[in-house]
Design a protein around this motif. Structure first.
Motif, PDB file in Angstrom:
ATOM      1  N   UNK A  28     -28.702   2.543  74.955  1.00  0.00           N
ATOM      2  CA  UNK A  28     -28.432   1.508  73.832  1.00  0.00           C
ATOM      3  C   UNK A  28     -29.374   0.332  74.141  1.00  0.00           C
ATOM      4  N   UNK A  29     -29.664  -0.474  72.960  1.00  0.00           N
ATOM      5  CA  UNK A  29     -30.590  -1.261  72.999  1.00  0.00           C
ATOM      6  C   UNK A  29     -29.800  -2.811  71.957  1.00  0.00           C
ATOM      7  N   UNK A  30     -29.975  -3.858  72.642  1.00  0.00           N
ATOM      8  CA  UNK A  30     -29.575  -4.919  72.052  1.00  0.00           C
ATOM      9  C   UNK A  30     -30.392  -5.715  71.302  1.00  0.00           C
ATOM     10  N   UNK A  31     -30.237  -6.181  69.830  1.00  0.00           N
ATOM     11  CA  UNK A  31     -30.953  -7.027  68.894  1.00  0.00           C
ATOM     12  C   UNK A  31     -30.241  -8.268  68.949  1.00  0.00           C
ATOM     13  N   UNK A  59     -27.066  -1.550  69.462  1.00  0.00           N
ATOM     14  CA  UNK A  59     -27.383  -0.228  68.761  1.00  0.00           C
ATOM     15  C   UNK A  59     -27.330   0.804  69.815  1.00  0.00           C
ATOM     16  N   UNK A  60     -26.527   1.626  69.623  1.00  0.00           N
ATOM     17  CA  UNK A  60     -26.072   2.953  70.365  1.00  0.00           C
ATOM     18  C   UNK A  60     -27.209   4.070  70.047  1.00  0.00           C
ATOM     19  N   UNK A  61     -28.059   4.161  70.972  1.00  0.00           N
ATOM     20  CA  UNK A  61     -29.171   5.354  70.439  1.00  0.00           C
ATOM     21  C   UNK A  61     -30.290   4.554  70.229  1.00  0.00           C
ATOM     22  N   UNK A  62     -31.386   5.208  69.602  1.00  0.00           N
ATOM     23  CA  UNK A  62     -32.507   4.554  69.452  1.00  0.00           C
ATOM     24  C   UNK A  62     -32.549   3.480  68.101  1.00  0.00           C
ATOM     25  N   UNK A  63     -33.206   2.488  68.278  1.00  0.00           N
ATOM     26  CA  UNK A  63     -33.376   1.658  67.214  1.00  0.00           C
ATOM     27  C   UNK A  63     -34.747   1.470  66.700  1.00  0.00           C
ATOM     28  N   UNK A  64     -34.972   2.728  65.590  1.00  0.00           N
ATOM     29  CA  UNK A  64     -36.099   2.756  64.978  1.00  0.00           C
ATOM     30  C   UNK A  64     -36.461   2.053  63.561  1.00  0.00           C
ATOM     31  N   UNK A  94     -37.545   8.355  78.245  1.00  0.00           N
ATOM     32  CA  UNK A  94     -36.742   9.731  78.578  1.00  0.00           C
ATOM     33  C   UNK A  94     -36.173  10.357  77.355  1.00  0.00           C
ATOM     34  N   UNK A  95     -35.799   9.632  76.136  1.00  0.00           N
ATOM     35  CA  UNK A  95     -35.023  10.205  75.020  1.00  0.00           C
ATOM     36  C   UNK A  95     -36.004  11.180  74.165  1.00  0.00           C
ATOM     37  N   UNK A 166     -36.264   1.644  80.013  1.00  0.00           N
ATOM     38  CA  UNK A 166     -34.908   2.252  79.377  1.00  0.00           C
ATOM     39  C   UNK A 166     -34.092   1.093  78.691  1.00  0.00           C
ATOM     40  N   UNK A 167     -33.502   1.292  77.718  1.00  0.00           N
ATOM     41  CA  UNK A 167     -32.378   0.258  77.395  1.00  0.00           C
ATOM     42  C   UNK A 167     -33.124  -1.271  76.966  1.00  0.00           C
ATOM     43  N   UNK A 168     -34.255  -1.176  76.420  1.00  0.00           N
ATOM     44  CA  UNK A 168     -34.892  -2.517  76.360  1.00  0.00           C
ATOM     45  C   UNK A 168     -34.146  -2.969  75.010  1.00  0.00           C
ATOM     46  N   UNK A 169     -34.122  -4.330  75.174  1.00  0.00           N
ATOM     47  CA  UNK A 169     -33.492  -4.883  73.888  1.00  0.00           C
ATOM     48  C   UNK A 169     -34.655  -6.080  73.413  1.00  0.00           C
ATOM     49  N   UNK A 170     -34.268  -6.773  72.472  1.00  0.00           N
ATOM     50  CA  UNK A 170     -35.247  -7.562  71.862  1.00  0.00           C
ATOM     51  C   UNK A 170     -34.629  -8.975  71.402  1.00  0.00           C
ATOM     52  N   UNK A 171     -35.160  -9.990  71.646  1.00  0.00           N
ATOM     53  CA  UNK A 171     -34.597 -11.300  71.140  1.00  0.00           C
ATOM     54  C   UNK A 171     -35.647 -11.808  70.196  1.00  0.00           C
TER      55      UNK A 171
END
Length: 175
Positions: A28-31, A59-64, A94-95, A166-171
């Protein structure tokens, strides 16, 4: 004979455990969007989805294929046309074939495909990575010295800032 039967059973059990998928940790990734402009709405889209406008989006899964801009102001159109944008993709290394896909970049250039131009300050940070070079600094103007990575020499495409966690977010902050 029994040893052949037992060996066959053990081999079958071994192959069954090897053929079953290995459970992966959830991705998961936080935007996070911050709009300090006093007008418009901080917005982003991902490949095949969106728009998203909330302050914090998980976002669950990749945020592409992410693209973020200020909508409903500055003459910005959908997908940030006519305005500066932050482009990003977040995917655990790893995904997908152990390749890192956590990257972000500013885009304020006009190209054959897209029309972007600087209209407001932008800043981003990849959250969950080591500090430098994952925090390039704000894009505060329409020159290479004012907008890190947006004007690479002899390239029409911005230089992305990347990391491999893993599980990097963006601000993403506007104005």
């Amino acid at each position: 004979m029994w040893s052949i039967v037992i060996s066959s059973i053990l081999l079958g059990a071994f192959l069954a455990t090897r053929a079953s998928p290995t459970p992966r940790t959830s991705e998961s990734h936080t935007v996070q969007l911050v709009n300090n402009c006093g007008k418009g709405t901080a917005t982003f889209r991902l490949e095949g989805s969106g728009p998203y406008t909330g302050d914090t989006n998980i976002i669950q899964g990749p945020a592409l294929g992410g693209i973020a801009w200020v909508s409903d102001a500055y003459g910005c159109e959908d997908y940030g046309q006519n305005c500066g944008v932050v482009e990003f993709s977040l995917q655990n290394p790893t995904s997908q074939n152990d390749q890192a896909s956590n990257a972000a970049a500013y885009d304020v250039q006009e190209s054959e495909v897209q029309m972007h131009e600087y209209k407001y300050e932008m800043d981003f940070a990849l959250d969950g990575c080591q500090v430098s070079p994952y925090v390039p600094g704000p894009c505060s103007g329409n020159t290479p010295s004012d907008c890190p990575g947006a004007f690479p020499a002899d390239e029409p495409v911005a230089t992305p800032f990347e990391c491999t966690a893993d599980n990097v977010g963006i601000v993403i902050t506007f104005c």
